[in-house]
Design a protein around this motif. Structure first.
Motif, short mmCIF file in Angstrom:
data_model
loop_
_atom_site.label_atom_id
_atom_site.label_comp_id
_atom_site.label_asym_id
_atom_site.label_seq_id
_atom_site.Cartn_x
_atom_site.Cartn_y
_atom_site.Cartn_z
N ASN A 203 0.80 -1.22 0.00
CA ASN A 203 0.00 0.00 0.00
C ASN A 203 0.84 1.28 0.00
O ASN A 203 0.30 2.37 -0.17
CB ASN A 203 -0.94 0.02 1.21
CG ASN A 203 -1.99 -1.08 1.14
OD1 ASN A 203 -2.50 -1.38 0.05
ND2 ASN A 203 -2.32 -1.68 2.28
N ASP A 204 2.15 1.13 0.21
CA ASP A 204 3.03 2.29 0.28
C ASP A 204 3.28 2.84 -1.11
O ASP A 204 3.81 2.14 -1.99
CB ASP A 204 4.35 1.89 0.95
CG ASP A 204 5.24 3.08 1.25
OD1 ASP A 204 4.97 4.19 0.73
OD2 ASP A 204 6.22 2.90 1.99
N LYS A 205 2.93 4.10 -1.34
CA LYS A 205 3.11 4.71 -2.66
C LYS A 205 4.58 4.84 -3.05
O LYS A 205 4.92 4.93 -4.22
CB LYS A 205 2.45 6.08 -2.69
CG LYS A 205 0.92 6.05 -2.54
CD LYS A 205 0.34 7.45 -2.60
CE LYS A 205 -1.18 7.40 -2.48
NZ LYS A 205 -1.78 8.75 -2.54
N ARG A 206 5.46 4.86 -2.04
CA ARG A 206 6.88 5.00 -2.32
C ARG A 206 7.56 3.67 -2.58
O ARG A 206 8.66 3.61 -3.12
CB ARG A 206 7.58 5.70 -1.16
CG ARG A 206 7.02 7.07 -0.79
CD ARG A 206 7.68 7.54 0.48
NE ARG A 206 7.49 6.56 1.55
CZ ARG A 206 8.28 6.43 2.62
NH1 ARG A 206 9.34 7.21 2.73
NH2 ARG A 206 8.02 5.53 3.54
N ARG B 128 4.38 -1.07 -5.67
CA ARG B 128 3.23 -0.37 -6.22
C ARG B 128 3.39 -0.16 -7.73
O ARG B 128 2.47 -0.44 -8.51
CB ARG B 128 3.04 0.96 -5.50
CG ARG B 128 1.70 1.65 -5.81
CD ARG B 128 1.55 2.88 -4.95
NE ARG B 128 0.26 3.53 -5.14
CZ ARG B 128 -0.84 3.23 -4.46
NH1 ARG B 128 -0.80 2.28 -3.54
NH2 ARG B 128 -1.97 3.86 -4.69
N ALA B 129 4.55 0.33 -8.15
CA ALA B 129 4.77 0.58 -9.58
C ALA B 129 4.87 -0.73 -10.36
O ALA B 129 4.33 -0.85 -11.47
CB ALA B 129 6.04 1.40 -9.76
N ARG C 282 1.51 -2.55 -10.95
CA ARG C 282 0.62 -1.84 -11.87
C ARG C 282 1.15 -1.84 -13.30
O ARG C 282 0.47 -1.36 -14.20
CB ARG C 282 0.44 -0.40 -11.39
CG ARG C 282 -0.35 -0.30 -10.08
CD ARG C 282 -0.61 1.14 -9.71
NE ARG C 282 -1.47 1.25 -8.54
CZ ARG C 282 -1.95 2.39 -8.08
NH1 ARG C 282 -1.65 3.53 -8.68
NH2 ARG C 282 -2.72 2.41 -7.01
N PRO D 58 12.11 2.09 -0.47
CA PRO D 58 11.56 3.13 -1.34
C PRO D 58 12.62 3.63 -2.32
O PRO D 58 13.78 3.84 -1.95
CB PRO D 58 11.16 4.24 -0.35
CG PRO D 58 10.88 3.51 0.92
CD PRO D 58 11.88 2.38 0.97
#
Length: 347
Positions: A242-245, A249-250, A253, A311
């Motif tokens: 859930n961490d955008k950093r 996440r990348a 997706r 990150p």
């Protein structure tokens, strides 16, 4: 009169022969002798006030970044234990389970700047030998300093530097990549396409990626241990997803991420005999990494400790253990916690 004169001469000679011991001068950068790490390791400056440069990381002083990677490949590397003299010996010390306190405390705000983040430093302090029994580590005849909090060996082997002053570089030392690392420092090798283990790990990696991409814990939790997955580890994995950093996440997706399946080796690339032996084993372990970068091949980690999903990493990785015990395949995935590797270089 002659007797009195003789007595006075004897007393004077005795006074000259045993003068009062002068107080040892304080070790400061102004009086310190400039030396190299090799001078300290070779015990040429024991007990002296010295100034030395290197890379400070996790309470050890390395001569260069190559030594950090070589050590983690099992190569005997000489490094120096860093510690600071306790300002008040009577003050209480808060000790974590992983910290050993001997004559010097290993917890000091003075070292906070480069304990977890490696930086180039110039340290002034007293050089000396590690105290026997005060530290933890490996065998004293292999390394000077070890991969432990102290850098000293359990038997007292190794050299230490008790710092009193430091100059710390503004920017941290960053990790090496396949594009800039010497071949002998690379500790990860892609699994051979013809290996019997490659399709097994590939299928497991596909399952892990699909489960993580779903975002549903009921799909990925069974792959990471199911009922044996600790609550803290469950929360940590969920937080990474859930961490955008975080790199997951990348990657998750991305429509067509690159993937690499690595095995790791020590002391050198695996030989033909090593590969043949691994084919017959019932158990194996691999590191699987994904990247959404077009130039992923030049950015993959060269060591497992850099596959920490910190990150800013251009890749996300999981470790998979696989067993063919009794001919029945079983495997489990693990996600490493950020912070074990060196910082990411800026691009």
């Amino acid at each position: 009169m002659r007797n009195l004169l003789s007595a006075a001469m004897i007393m004077g000679a005795a006074a000259l022969a045993s003068p009062a011991t002068a107080a040892e001068p304080e070790c400061t950068p102004e009086i310190a002798r400039a030396v190299t790490p090799d001078d300290i390791i070779a015990q040429r400056v024991d007990g002296q006030c010295v100034t030395v440069g290197g890379i400070a990381w996790r309470r050890s002083l390395y001569p260069d970044v190559a030594a950090i990677y070589a050590e983690r490949r099992g190569v005997p590397v000489k490094r120096i234990a860093l510690s600071t003299r306790r300002p008040d010996p009577k003050a209480p010390i808060e000790v974590s389970p992983d910290t050993t306190v001997g004559e010097f405390t290993l917890q000091s705000e003075q070292w906070t700047g480069f304990e977890a983040v490696p930086r180039r430093v110039t340290v002034t302090g007293k050089a000396g030998r590690c105290r026997g029994g005060a530290m933890r580590g490996g065998e004293s005849d292999q390394l000077i300093g070890y991969r432990s909090f102290s850098g000293c060996s359990s038997s007292g082997g190794g050299m230490s530097l008790v710092g009193v002053a430091t100059e710390v570089a503004a920017f941290p030392v960053t990790r090496l990549t396949p594009a800039d690392a010497r071949p002998d420092l690379i500790g990860l090798s892609p699994l051979a396409p013809e290996s019997v283990w490659t399709p097994r790990f590939a299928a497991a990696a596909d399952a892990v990626f699909a489960a993580l991409a779903s975002g549903r814990p009921e799909r990925w939790k069974p792959l990471f241990g199911g009922p044996w997955l600790a609550s803290a580890d469950h929360q940590r994995i969920a937080a990474l997803l859930n961490d955008k950093r975080a790199p997951f996440r990348a990657v998750l997706r991305s429509e067509r991420p690159s993937r690499a399946i690595f095995g790791w080796h020590f002391y050198g690339p695996p030989s033909a005999a090593d590969r043949l032996a691994s084919e017959a084993q019932e158990n194996a372990e691999a590191l699987v990494c994904w990247s959404d970068r077009a130039d992923a091949a030049r950015l993959w980690p060269i060591a497992a400790f850099d596959a920490d999903n910190a990150p800013g990493r251009p890749y996300a990785c999981v470790r998979i253990t696989y067993s063919m015990g009794n001919g029945k395949p079983s495997w489990r995935a693990y996600v490493e916690e950020p912070g074990s590797g060196l910082p990411e270089p800026k691009r």
